[in-house]
Design a protein around this motif. Structure first.
Motif, PDB file in Angstrom:
ATOM      1  N   LEU A 244       0.545  -1.248   0.173  1.00 39.86           N
ATOM      2  CA  LEU A 244       0.007   0.123  -0.017  1.00 39.86           C
ATOM      3  C   LEU A 244       0.676   1.225   0.005  1.00 39.86           C
ATOM      4  N   LEU A 245       0.858   2.241  -0.619  1.00 36.64           N
ATOM      5  CA  LEU A 245       1.542   3.365  -1.038  1.00 36.64           C
ATOM      6  C   LEU A 245       0.043   4.871  -0.925  1.00 36.64           C
ATOM      7  N   PHE A 246       0.886   4.692   0.585  1.00 36.36           N
ATOM      8  CA  PHE A 246      -0.068   5.971   0.559  1.00 36.36           C
ATOM      9  C   PHE A 246       1.097   7.648   0.294  1.00 36.36           C
ATOM     10  N   LEU A 247      -0.437   7.978  -0.023  1.00 38.19           N
ATOM     11  CA  LEU A 247      -0.319   9.200  -0.832  1.00 38.19           C
ATOM     12  C   LEU A 247      -0.711  10.565   0.195  1.00 38.19           C
ATOM     13  N   ILE A 248       0.298  11.756   0.621  1.00 38.26           N
ATOM     14  CA  ILE A 248      -0.506  12.669   0.961  1.00 38.26           C
ATOM     15  C   ILE A 248       0.266  13.371   1.611  1.00 38.26           C
ATOM     16  N   VAL A 280       4.592   5.842   2.200  1.00 34.46           N
ATOM     17  CA  VAL A 280       4.039   7.260   2.779  1.00 34.46           C
ATOM     18  C   VAL A 280       5.098   7.529   1.509  1.00 34.46           C
ATOM     19  N   ALA A 281       4.507   8.460   0.063  1.00 31.62           N
ATOM     20  CA  ALA A 281       5.074   9.781  -0.335  1.00 31.62           C
ATOM     21  C   ALA A 281       4.305  11.146   0.164  1.00 31.62           C
ATOM     22  N   ILE A 282       4.899  11.333  -0.001  1.00 26.96           N
ATOM     23  CA  ILE A 282       4.526  12.967   0.159  1.00 26.96           C
ATOM     24  C   ILE A 282       4.440  13.731  -1.286  1.00 26.96           C
ATOM     25  N   SER A 283       2.983  14.137  -1.560  1.00 27.77           N
ATOM     26  CA  SER A 283       3.600  14.152  -3.112  1.00 27.77           C
ATOM     27  C   SER A 283       3.477  16.091  -3.119  1.00 27.77           C
ATOM     28  N   LYS A 284       3.298  16.800  -4.372  1.00 32.26           N
ATOM     29  CA  LYS A 284       3.476  17.462  -4.109  1.00 32.26           C
ATOM     30  C   LYS A 284       5.122  18.478  -3.723  1.00 32.26           C
ATOM     31  N   CYS A 285       6.229  18.070  -3.655  1.00 32.23           N
ATOM     32  CA  CYS A 285       7.228  18.584  -3.375  1.00 32.23           C
ATOM     33  C   CYS A 285       8.161  20.102  -3.878  1.00 32.23           C
ATOM     34  N   ASP A 286       7.280  19.671  -5.317  1.00 38.23           N
ATOM     35  CA  ASP A 286       7.756  20.442  -5.790  1.00 38.23           C
ATOM     36  C   ASP A 286       7.768  22.160  -5.347  1.00 38.23           C
ATOM     37  N   MET A 287       6.319  22.514  -4.059  1.00 41.32           N
ATOM     38  CA  MET A 287       6.363  23.622  -3.593  1.00 41.32           C
ATOM     39  C   MET A 287       6.720  23.914  -2.331  1.00 41.32           C
ATOM     40  N   LEU A 288       8.132  22.748  -1.675  1.00 43.36           N
ATOM     41  CA  LEU A 288       8.970  23.072  -0.990  1.00 43.36           C
ATOM     42  C   LEU A 288      10.024  23.463  -1.033  1.00 43.36           C
ATOM     43  N   ILE A 306       6.869   3.745   9.299  1.00 42.77           N
ATOM     44  CA  ILE A 306       7.459   3.347   8.141  1.00 42.77           C
ATOM     45  C   ILE A 306       7.847   4.535   7.237  1.00 42.77           C
ATOM     46  N   PRO A 307       9.091   3.672   6.243  1.00 37.85           N
ATOM     47  CA  PRO A 307       9.900   4.555   5.344  1.00 37.85           C
ATOM     48  C   PRO A 307       9.138   5.223   4.422  1.00 37.85           C
ATOM     49  N   TYR A 308       9.540   6.621   3.887  1.00 38.73           N
ATOM     50  CA  TYR A 308       8.723   7.522   3.389  1.00 38.73           C
ATOM     51  C   TYR A 308       9.376   8.197   2.560  1.00 38.73           C
ATOM     52  N   VAL A 309       9.331   9.176   1.410  1.00 33.41           N
ATOM     53  CA  VAL A 309      10.057   9.385   0.065  1.00 33.41           C
ATOM     54  C   VAL A 309       9.069  10.645  -0.163  1.00 33.41           C
ATOM     55  N   PHE A 310      10.203  11.299  -0.892  1.00 36.32           N
ATOM     56  CA  PHE A 310       9.592  12.831  -1.139  1.00 36.32           C
ATOM     57  C   PHE A 310       9.193  12.639  -2.376  1.00 36.32           C
ATOM     58  N   ILE A 311       8.650  12.948  -3.288  1.00 35.91           N
ATOM     59  CA  ILE A 311       7.742  13.180  -4.664  1.00 35.91           C
ATOM     60  C   ILE A 311       6.832  14.339  -5.288  1.00 35.91           C
ATOM     61  N   SER A 312       7.453  14.754  -6.847  1.00 32.95           N
ATOM     62  CA  SER A 312       6.352  15.390  -7.445  1.00 32.95           C
ATOM     63  C   SER A 312       6.276  14.683  -8.586  1.00 32.95           C
ATOM     64  N   SER A 313       4.586  14.407  -8.685  1.00 30.05           N
ATOM     65  CA  SER A 313       4.895  14.264 -10.457  1.00 30.05           C
ATOM     66  C   SER A 313       4.225  15.406 -11.102  1.00 30.05           C
ATOM     67  N   VAL A 314       4.520  16.237 -10.931  1.00 32.64           N
ATOM     68  CA  VAL A 314       4.181  17.183 -12.030  1.00 32.64           C
ATOM     69  C   VAL A 314       5.743  17.449 -12.692  1.00 32.64           C
ATOM     70  N   ALA A 315       5.956  18.201 -11.510  1.00 29.37           N
ATOM     71  CA  ALA A 315       7.539  18.465 -11.542  1.00 29.37           C
ATOM     72  C   ALA A 315       8.966  16.846 -11.856  1.00 29.37           C
ATOM     73  N   GLN A 316       8.352  15.564 -11.965  1.00 32.71           N
ATOM     74  CA  GLN A 316       8.901  14.128 -11.856  1.00 32.71           C
ATOM     75  C   GLN A 316      10.317  13.876 -11.548  1.00 32.71           C
ATOM     76  N   GLN A 317       9.810  15.073 -10.028  1.00 32.62           N
ATOM     77  CA  GLN A 317      11.280  14.229  -8.887  1.00 32.62           C
ATOM     78  C   GLN A 317      10.509  13.106  -8.323  1.00 32.62           C
ATOM     79  N   GLY A 318      11.839  12.563  -7.890  1.00 34.89           N
ATOM     80  CA  GLY A 318      11.553  11.471  -6.659  1.00 34.89           C
ATOM     81  C   GLY A 318      10.760  10.253  -7.293  1.00 34.89           C
ATOM     82  N   LEU A 319      10.131  10.278  -8.382  1.00 34.17           N
ATOM     83  CA  LEU A 319      10.105   9.212  -8.973  1.00 34.17           C
ATOM     84  C   LEU A 319      10.333   8.258  -8.998  1.00 34.17           C
TER      85      LEU A 319
END
Length: 332
Positions: A244-248, A280-288, A306-319
């Motif tokens: 399960l990938l929790f997107l927040i 856990v994936a922290i999305s929209k991190c291009d705003m940070l 539990i593990p977590y990662v920072f990602i941005s789908s729009v900026a394609q960061q951390g994918l």
């Protein structure tokens, strides 16, 4: 596949075939006037068979055809000839289909393996012909068995999506955007809640031509386990995901609280869901900026076990890092 073509719940009325009658016949031919009984058996009625089809992803093909009736067995005839069996009816369903009896909601079967076939309504047996009943005291029986009637049953088919990774999050958290970026899926994307009303599947391409399947599950709201929103209609799809990938989103007021609400809804629906691997994936991190991200990391280190990662789908960061982590969890 368009959203309207995704059907994950149908009710069917199925009827198997009746068995054919046994024959009452006495053998007669030239120079043989009293040849004895030779009536054949009736044929078996046709079965209704549910068959796993790995090329199907939905129950859409059953949306407009809800009644299935198998063929009746033919009657027996002379010379001990057995009647032909009734025609079996095969109903193809995708992997992950659960079959319930409609009235009691009892689970009858689950289709989870390629090539699996389930006889859901068994055809009636054919009656025995009169030659079975001859004896020393009754050498010319003039009776035979009638065929046994087929079964008639109402069933409900529920599809639980088979995917390696299930995306879990609140409405408008960016799940569909992530799926559209890392797979070839084309889910509906808009800036309002409950844009996604049906699960979407996509195949994620990994290194060395390896792949895994990701499912975008419609957004969870508080109270979903009690059926609020579209609660039970989509929570069942999470049951078959191995990870399960929790997107927040990074701009959430309280990331840890959102995660705990999501986790609580899963626990109230089915406690076994908490045994699955979680990320856990922290999305929209291009705003940070760097300072805000460092501050957020410090908070998350204290909040999460539990593990977590920072990602941005729009900026394609951390994918790529997200794919690496998911692949590692899937193959642990």
């Amino acid at each position: 596949m368009t959203e309207g073509n995704f059907v994950d719940y149908v009710k069917l009325h199925v009827t198997s075939g009746n068995g054919g009658k046994g024959s009452v016949h006495l053998h007669r031919e030239k120079y043989i006037t009293k040849g004895g009984p030779d009536g054949g058996d009736g044929g078996r009625g046709g079965h209704i068979i549910l068959r796993a089809n790995p090329n199907m992803w939905t129950l859409y093909h059953l949306k407009f055809k809800r009644h299935f009736r198998a063929g009746h067995g033919e009657h027996g005839s002379k010379n001990r000839s057995t009647g032909a069996d009734g025609e079996d009816i095969f109903v193809d369903v995708p992997l992950g289909t659960v079959i319930r009896e409609t009235e009691t909601q009892k689970i009858l079967h689950e289709i989870v393996e390629e090539g699996q076939e389930i006889i859901i309504a068994e055809g009636g047996m054919g009656g025995r012909g009169n030659w079975h009943f001859k004896s020393s005291v009754n050498q010319t029986p003039r009776y035979a068995q009638p065929g046994i009637p087929g079964e008639e049953i109402n069933i409900t088919l529920e599809l639980k999506v088979l995917a390696d990774v299930g995306l879990v999050g609140f409405p408008n958290a960016g799940k569909s955007t992530l799926l559209s970026v890392i797979t070839a899926a084309k889910p509906k994307i808009a800036d309002y809640e409950f844009t996604t009303l049906k699960p979407n599947l996509g195949i994620v391409e990994y290194r060395n031509f390896q792949t895994f399947v990701m499912a975008d599950i419609p957004g969870i709201i508080e109270g979903a386990a009690e059926g609020k929103g579209i609660g039970h209609r989509f929570l069942r799809h999470i049951e078959r995901n191995s990870t399960l990938l929790f997107l927040i989103p990074a701009d959430a007021p309280d990331i840890k609280k959102q995660y705990e609400i999501l986790l609580d809804e899963l626990r109230r629906y089915n406690p076994e869901l908490l045994d699955k691997e979680r990320l856990v994936a922290i999305s929209k991190c291009d705003m940070l900026d760097e300072e805000l991200e460092a501050e957020l990391k410090e908070q998350l280190d204290a909040a999460f076990t539990i593990p977590y990662v920072f990602i941005s789908s729009v900026a394609q960061q951390g994918l790529q890092g997200l794919k690496d982590k998911l692949w590692q969890m899937l193959n642990a």
